[in-house]
Design an enzyme around this catalytic site. Structure first.
Site, short mmCIF file in Angstrom:
data_model
loop_
_atom_site.label_atom_id
_atom_site.label_comp_id
_atom_site.label_asym_id
_atom_site.label_seq_id
_atom_site.Cartn_x
_atom_site.Cartn_y
_atom_site.Cartn_z
N GLU A 150 -5.98 -3.99 18.18
CA GLU A 150 -5.39 -2.75 18.05
C GLU A 150 -4.79 -2.23 16.47
OE1 GLU A 150 -2.29 -1.87 21.00
OE2 GLU A 150 -3.67 -2.93 22.35
N CYS A 164 -0.61 0.54 10.81
CA CYS A 164 0.17 -0.60 11.46
C CYS A 164 -0.96 -1.61 12.05
CB CYS A 164 0.90 -0.57 12.56
SG CYS A 164 1.67 -2.05 13.18
N CYS A 180 -1.03 -13.26 20.68
CA CYS A 180 0.27 -13.80 20.16
C CYS A 180 0.80 -15.10 21.01
CB CYS A 180 1.12 -12.83 19.79
SG CYS A 180 2.70 -13.38 18.95
N CYS A 208 7.98 -13.55 22.58
CA CYS A 208 8.98 -12.52 22.58
C CYS A 208 9.02 -11.89 23.78
CB CYS A 208 8.91 -11.69 21.44
SG CYS A 208 9.00 -12.41 19.76
N CYS A 265 7.86 -7.74 24.40
CA CYS A 265 6.74 -7.40 23.84
C CYS A 265 5.45 -7.73 24.80
CB CYS A 265 6.46 -8.32 22.30
SG CYS A 265 4.97 -8.12 21.36
N CYS A 284 2.07 -1.73 20.20
CA CYS A 284 0.89 -2.63 20.12
C CYS A 284 0.67 -3.69 21.31
CB CYS A 284 0.95 -3.79 18.78
SG CYS A 284 0.34 -2.44 17.37
#
Length: 349
Positions: free
Chosen positions: A94, A107, A114, A118, A121, A335
Site C-alpha cells: 500500500e 507515504c 512487517c 507493534c 499496528c 497502512c
C-alpha cells in the site's frame, strides 16, 4: 525469468558496471537510467535511442519493476488517495498520497508485511513476507504519480514495513530517487520512520543522507514501550535516545518523534510529563497522532480534550509538538488495512 536482473533497482554506478560487463559504452547506462527514472517508461521497446540489439538483450536478461493497481480509494473529505499495488509475484503493498498546502506527500511501503510486532499496528498482523526491492519502492512513487496525475513533492517511508530492516535496498532507493538523472528529489524532502533499530540508526547516520529521521516512539518509558513495541526489549529507550542525540550531533538534522495516542494507555498527563522529561534538551519535534483504530486490536482513540491536554503539557515544557491532521478517515488510510482485506478475501474470510 527468476534469474533476470532487476534493472530498475540498480544505482547508476551499478548500471555502469553492468554495461561495461556487457561491452557497452558507459553512456548507455546513463541513457537507460534516464529512461527508467526520468521518463519512467515501462518497457524496453520504448527506449528508442538504444540500439535494437541492446533492447533485445535487455528484454531477454532483465526485468523492469512495474506495479499494477489492485484498488484505489479517494477520500471525499480531503482528496487523500490510497493505493493497493500488486507486485509481480502476486504480493501486494500500500501507499497513500496526501495533499497539503505545501504540496503532495506520498507515504510508501518498504516491505511486504512487517515482523516488528507493534501491538497497535495493522501492518504486522500478517507477518513479514519479504523485502521490497529498490525498483519496487521507486515504482510505488512512479505508479502513484501516473495513476493520480499528481506530482509527489515529498516522501515518507512510513507505510508497511520497517525501513531499517531493509537497509541496503532502502539506501539504493534513496540514491536513485535523488539522482539528478532521475527524479532528482532532494532527500531533505524524505522522512524515514523506524521503530528503533539502534545499530541501523548509526549506519544511517554515517551515510549523512540528509533524510529526516523519524522515531516511532509511542511511549515515554520502557515498561509501557515493552508492552506496545517488542523491539524495545532489545533496544530500550535509553539506548534509543542516545542514538537520536548522536544522530543530531553528527548530521545536524532534527529528529522527529511519532507518538500515537491510545485512549487510556499512553495519553495520560503523567505520560506527557514523562515524554517532556525524556526529550528535554533535544532539538526535536513530536508528531502526535490520534491512533488509527484497527478492529483486530483492542486499542481505541482518546477524546479530543485528552489529545489537546497532552499537547499542551509538552508545549508548556518547551517541547515542539503538533497534532497530525487526520487524512483519509473515510477510506481507512492507515497502512496495512487494504492489504489485510485483500488477503482475507483471497482466503475466503
Amino acid at each position: 525469468m527468476s534469474d533476470a536482473i532487476d534493472l530498475k533497482s540498480l544505482t547508476l554506478p551499478k548500471l555502469e558496471a553492468l554495461m561495461a560487463e556487457w561491452g557497452q559504452p558507459r553512456f548507455r547506462a546513463g541513457q537507460l537510467f534516464e529512461w527508467m527514472h526520468q521518463k519512467q517508461v515501462g518497457a524496453f521497446d520504448e527506449m528508442t535511442n538504444l540500439p535494437a540489439a541492446l533492447r533485445r538483450t535487455l528484454g531477454e536478461r532483465c526485468t523492469l519493476s512495474v506495479l499494477t493497481v489492485r484498488r484505489r480509494l479517494v477520500s471525499r473529505l480531503d482528496g487523500t488517495q490510497k493505493f493497493l499495488f500488486g507486485l509481480p509475484d502476486g504480493e501486494t503493498v500500500e501507499c497513500v498520497l496526501m495533499k497539503y498546502k505545501h504540496g503532495n506527500s506520498l507515504c510508501i511501503s518498504t516491505q511486504v508485511g512487517c515482523k516488528m510486532g507493534c501491538r497497535f499496528c495493522a501492518s504486522t498482523l500478517l507477518g513479514l513476507s519479504r523485502n521490497l526491492t529498490p525498483g519496487e519502492m521507486l515504482e510505488e512513487v512512479y505508479a502513484a504519480q501516473r495513476e493520480s496525475g499528481e506530482r509527489v513533492g515529498s516522501i515518507v517511508l512510513m507505510g508497511i514495513g520497517e525501513p531499517l530492516d531493509n537497509f541496503d535496498n532502502v539506501m539504493d532507493f534513496l540514491e536513485i530517487l535523488s539522482s539528478p538523472r532521475g527524479m532528482n528529489l532532494s532527500l531533505r524532502h524524505v522522512s524515514l520512520s523506524t521503530c528503533g533499530l539502534v545499530p541501523r540508526i548509526y549506519d544511517l547516520m554515517e551515510r549523512k543522507t540528509q533524510v529526516t529521521l523519524s522515531i516511532s516512539l509511542h511511549a515515554p518509558n520502557n515498561a509501557l514501550r515493552d508492552k506496545l513495541m517488542p523491539v524495545n526489549r532489545r533496544y530500550p529507550v535509553e539506548e534509543l535516545m542516545k542514538a537520536c542525540r548522536d544522530y543530531f550531533a553528527h548530521t545536524g538534522r532534527r529528529v522527529s518523534y511519532e507518538y500515537s495516542l491510545i485512549g487510556g494507555v499512553n495519553d495520560t498527563e503523567e505520560c506527557a510529563r514523562e515524554l517532556a522529561a525524556l526529550l528535554r534538551g533535544q532539538v526535536a519535534h513530536v508528531n502526535l497522532i490520534p491512533i488509527n483504530e484497527v478492529k483486530e486490536r483492542e486499542f481505541r482513540k482518546g477524546s479530543r480534550a485528552r489529545i489537546e491536554r497532552f499537547q499542551s503539557i509538552l508545549t508548556q515544557n518547551k517541547i515542539n509538538a503538533t497534532v497530525r491532521r487526520e487524512l483519509g478517515a473515510d477510506i481507512n488510510a492507515a497502512c496495512g488495512q487494504l492489504r489485510r482485506e485483500e488477503r482475507g478475501a483471497q482466503n475466503g474470510c
